[in-house]
Write an enzyme that holds these catalytic residues in place. Sequence first.
Site, PDB file in Angstrom:
ATOM      1  N   GLU A 195       0.539  -1.154  -0.071  1.00 16.82           N
ATOM      2  CA  GLU A 195       0.389  -0.068   0.044  1.00 16.82           C
ATOM      3  C   GLU A 195       0.597   1.336  -0.321  1.00 16.82           C
ATOM      4  OE1 GLU A 195      -3.237   0.027   2.594  1.00 16.82           O
ATOM      5  OE2 GLU A 195      -3.744  -2.004   1.526  1.00 16.82           O
ATOM      6  N   LYS A 204     -15.589  -1.232   2.705  1.00 27.20           N
ATOM      7  CA  LYS A 204     -14.734  -1.902   1.401  1.00 27.20           C
ATOM      8  C   LYS A 204     -16.413  -2.398   0.748  1.00 27.20           C
ATOM      9  CE  LYS A 204     -10.494  -3.566   3.869  1.00 27.20           C
ATOM     10  NZ  LYS A 204     -10.212  -5.023   4.577  1.00 27.20           N
TER      11      LYS A 204
HETATM   12  P1  PGA Z   1      -6.483  -6.202   2.649  1.00 30.49           P
HETATM   13  O1  PGA Z   1      -5.827  -5.004   3.666  1.00 30.49           O
HETATM   14  O2  PGA Z   1      -7.017  -5.331   1.277  1.00 30.49           O
HETATM   15  O3  PGA Z   1      -5.380  -7.185   2.197  1.00 30.49           O
HETATM   16  O4  PGA Z   1      -7.280  -6.827   3.228  1.00 30.49           O
HETATM   17  C1  PGA Z   1      -6.069  -4.103   4.141  1.00 30.49           C
HETATM   18  C2  PGA Z   1      -6.871  -3.924   5.005  1.00 30.49           C
HETATM   19  O5  PGA Z   1      -6.778  -4.532   5.993  1.00 30.49           O
HETATM   20  O6  PGA Z   1      -7.173  -3.036   5.649  1.00 30.49           O
HETATM   21 ZN    ZN Z   2      -7.795  -4.384   7.766  1.00 29.12          ZN
END
Ligand code: PGA
Ligand code: ZN
Length: 428
Positions: free
Chosen positions: A205, A336
């Site tokens: 990230e 998400k």
């Molecule tokens: P991921 O990580 O998109 O790999 O699940 C993001 C998070 O855990 O917030």
């Molecule tokens: Zn997370």
Amino acid sequence: MKSQIKLIRARRIWDSRGRPTVEVDVQLESGVCGRGVAPAGASRGENEAVDLRDGGADFGGLDVRQALSRIHGEIARTLIGRDAMDQPGVDEALVALDGTPNRSRLGGNAMVATSMAVLRAAAAAQDLPLWRYLAAGKPVRLPLPEIQIFGGGAHAGRRVDIQDFLVMPVGADSFSHALEMVSRVYIRAGALMAEKAPLTGVADEGGYWPNFDTNEEALGVLTKAIEGAGYGDGSVMISLDIAASEFHRYGLYRLGLEKTSYDTGDWLELLDRWIGAYPILSIEDPVGERDHEGMASFTQRHGARLQIVGDDYLVTSAARVKAAQAAGACNAVLLKPNQVGTITETYEALQAARAKGWGTVVSARSGETEDTIISDLAVGWDAGQLKVGSFTRSERMAKWNEILRMEDVLGDKAVFAGRSALPEGLRG
Ligand code: PGA
Ligand code: ZN
């Protein structure tokens, strides 16, 4: 009807990790179009929507040919002729067509990209930027950002166990000021790391690749970077995404870097100590997704002082948010869209959280693209917080920069969420 869906076209593009992903274009009768792109997680919750991936040897088994053919086949047949302005109706049709609890038949990737494309087309049909379309005239705030300084966990080859070391510039007086503060901390942190050893690149990230001997050393360096940048007065606070499900096995929390393991009680004591010693304001997934007792007891202990975010623990599910509220677990939800599968369900999870005074954090995934829809969702839904990853790499910066454009357009009317975005009780 001009806002009827006329055409749906899907294609394979490549995400920020160089992996295949799904992009969908939706065209309406009027000729306007909307585009959606599926992001992808690496540290996924066991209850989240699953992507439809082709398997086999090529591209690590991650190709999306089957997902594309679902979109061109049954998804197109179901949605063509529907009104794009009716997002709940479109999403309900997608969920019914899939028919599985984890979206495995159509694929969470096929569903979310389609759902997003329909939403964007609807906003375009109204000739509005998406965030304005979503706000529908209601007041909005620009989000308090949570920005990663060091990556870890599944995003950095498990070089450290804790997944995200982030900062929250709660003392900023505008969104652009918030980014300036983070930039200063980011530069400081890099300089501190470089004193120890040459910098060795970035995690998934965009945060610095972690070069620490213990997990706690990262907390120490981050605190020093905050102080060195002049924000030791509490105007920049630490947020951790522990992503504890990643190292919670057979009832034990195992830190690979330190080669130590803890039962829930000892693990919570270690977190207590960190919370006492460092300026921590928010902790995400402090315990494993199955450790319900641990989550409730952690919340009881720290909920009055800390934001406690459920990510893998809540998987953007309104039902899980309500269950957690009943059990006294968490006081904030990570949102998400691809974790649940559709825009409407993401919004339902947000509403359930908001109804009880929780914090609501719209979030990117570790696998992203140039798409900036989450910036629009965070502002248009007035979520108050946005978590995108670090302060480098354009798939991350595109989202921050998009909020700067909104701030510029809003001018005098721009309101920065700051502390008001925290869970009730922490806002003062
Ligand atoms: P991921 O990580 O998109 O790999 O699940 C993001 C998070 O855990 O917030
Ligand atoms: Zn997370």
